[in-house]
Design an enzyme around this catalytic site. Structure first.
Site, PDB file in Angstrom:
ATOM      1  N   CYS A  84       2.235   4.318  -2.923  1.00 48.95           N
ATOM      2  CA  CYS A  84       1.439   5.152  -3.806  1.00 48.95           C
ATOM      3  C   CYS A  84       1.422   4.464  -5.165  1.00 48.95           C
ATOM      4  O   CYS A  84       2.486   4.279  -5.775  1.00 48.95           O
ATOM      5  CB  CYS A  84       2.102   6.523  -3.904  1.00 48.95           C
ATOM      6  SG  CYS A  84       1.336   7.623  -5.113  1.00 48.95           S
ATOM      7  N   ASN A  85       0.246   4.058  -5.602  1.00 52.26           N
ATOM      8  CA  ASN A  85       0.152   3.379  -6.899  1.00 52.26           C
ATOM      9  C   ASN A  85       0.519   4.323  -8.034  1.00 52.26           C
ATOM     10  O   ASN A  85       1.121   3.907  -9.022  1.00 52.26           O
ATOM     11  CB  ASN A  85      -1.272   2.871  -7.125  1.00 52.26           C
ATOM     12  CG  ASN A  85      -1.632   1.734  -6.193  1.00 52.26           C
ATOM     13  OD1 ASN A  85      -1.568   0.572  -6.556  1.00 52.26           O
ATOM     14  ND2 ASN A  85      -2.001   2.063  -4.963  1.00 52.26           N
ATOM     15  N   CYS A 195      -5.447   2.398  -5.171  1.00 55.93           N
ATOM     16  CA  CYS A 195      -4.925   3.677  -4.665  1.00 55.93           C
ATOM     17  C   CYS A 195      -4.909   3.565  -3.153  1.00 55.93           C
ATOM     18  O   CYS A 195      -5.912   3.151  -2.545  1.00 55.93           O
ATOM     19  CB  CYS A 195      -5.830   4.830  -5.103  1.00 55.93           C
ATOM     20  SG  CYS A 195      -5.426   6.406  -4.297  1.00 55.93           S
TER      21      CYS A 195
HETATM   22  N1  DGL Z   1      -2.399   7.368  -2.794  1.00 57.67           N
HETATM   23  C1  DGL Z   1      -1.851   7.514  -4.085  1.00 57.67           C
HETATM   24  C2  DGL Z   1      -2.065   6.326  -4.976  1.00 57.67           C
HETATM   25  O1  DGL Z   1      -2.016   5.226  -4.484  1.00 57.67           O
HETATM   26  C3  DGL Z   1      -1.932   8.888  -4.709  1.00 57.67           C
HETATM   27  C4  DGL Z   1      -3.270   9.422  -4.980  1.00 57.67           C
HETATM   28  C5  DGL Z   1      -3.184  10.824  -5.521  1.00 57.67           C
HETATM   29  O2  DGL Z   1      -2.486  11.656  -4.930  1.00 57.67           O
HETATM   30  O3  DGL Z   1      -3.820  11.079  -6.558  1.00 57.67           O
HETATM   31  O4  DGL Z   1      -2.208   6.430  -6.170  1.00 57.67           O
END
Ligand code: DGL
Length: 275
Positions: A84-85, A195
């Site tokens: 998760c970024n 993301c």
């Molecule tokens: N998939 C996540 C990321 O890489 C989280 C996205 C989110 O929940 O806003 O940031």
């Protein structure tokens, strides 16, 4: 704030790797870990009751990421992947400091390979607001922009397109086009997926690009990095790679979605936030 699960959450801790995200996005990294076939036991936590992370404050994302990490650590997991970024932006540096015996693998926008491949000198980062505000993004810009114009684009609707796919694929295409077409018109030739949810929109993004830009998805690189770190940390390889899925949301719904995204079915259990 403590994360709990009635079922014994970690089986075979000697082979286990912990992976987490706000929801389905981190399964893009799990898919690559499974494809590498190193015989690990992957434990994946989707914190769906708190999704989306990317619009929350850094303090809030840090608190959730810390509690999830503690949950893995209680199960004797030594390698934790922030798939998760947004969580990496808010928590990676701090988690490494707080838990020095644990190996954390985080994500940062793949600016370096994008800049190296760009012919127009313009690249774009598609991400959440939290990621674009975070330390890891600022650091890669400082270290790797190298005179190239790096355009940040927060895509607030895209996480929901993956978590709650609309009935009509046209809706997804229209939303993706509304972000990507102006970037292409601006001469951007590299689109960085910042993301993990966006990996599951990659085909649509590519169809909008029509060969005029390359889509850079870091999922494979992160999975390989996680494997290297797991080897260093002494996590065992062996047997078939396996996966256990946990969600703080609706387990039945997550089971259906994860099966269609991973192309195979794994048991799903519910984890619960207390306090
Ligand atoms: N998939 C996540 C990321 O890489 C989280 C996205 C989110 O929940 O806003 O940031």
């Amino acid at each position: 704030m403590v994360l709990n699960c009635n079922n014994n959450q970690v089986t075979d801790p000697e082979r286990a790797i912990g992976v987490f995200d706000s929801g389905l996005g981190g399964l893009s990294v799990v898919r690559e870990l499974l494809a590498l076939g190193a015989g690990r036991h992957i434990h994946y936590l989707a914190d769906q009751c708190h999704a989306p992370y990317g619009v929350q404050s850094m303090e809030t994302i840090l608190a959730w990421s810390k509690a999830i990490s503690e949950w893995f650590i209680r199960g004797k997991i030594k390698v934790i992947v922030l798939a998760c970024n947004s969580a990496s932006a808010a928590a990676l540096y701090s988690l490494r400091e707080q838990f020095p015996a644990v190996h954390f693998v985080g994500m940062e926008p793949a600016v370096k390979p994008a800049v190296a491949a760009s012919k127009t000198g313009r690249v774009a980062v598609l991400a959440t607001a939290a990621t674009l505000a975070g330390g890891p993004y600022k650091k890669v810009l400082r270290d790797h922009a190298n005179g190239c114009q790096v355009i940040p684009r927060a895509c607030p609707k895209w996480v929901d397109l993956v978590e709650n796919p609309p009935e009509s694929p046209e809706e997804v295409l229209t939303e993706v086009k509304s972000v990507v077409a102006p970037l292409l018109a601006d001469g951007v030739d590299q689109l960085i997926l910042g993301c993990t949810h966006f990996s599951f929109l990659k085909n649509v993004i590519q169809s909008v690009c029509q060969g005029n830009a390359t889509v850079i998805d870091p999922a494979v690189a992160v999975a390989r990095q996680a494997e290297r770190i797991a080897d260093t940390a002494g996590v065992h390889r062996g047997g078939r790679s396996d996966c256990r899925l946990f969600t703080t949301g609706d387990a039945a719904r997550f089971e259906g979605h994860s099966q269609s995204l991973l192309g195979q079915s794994f048991p799903v259990k519910t984890a619960r936030w207390d306090g």
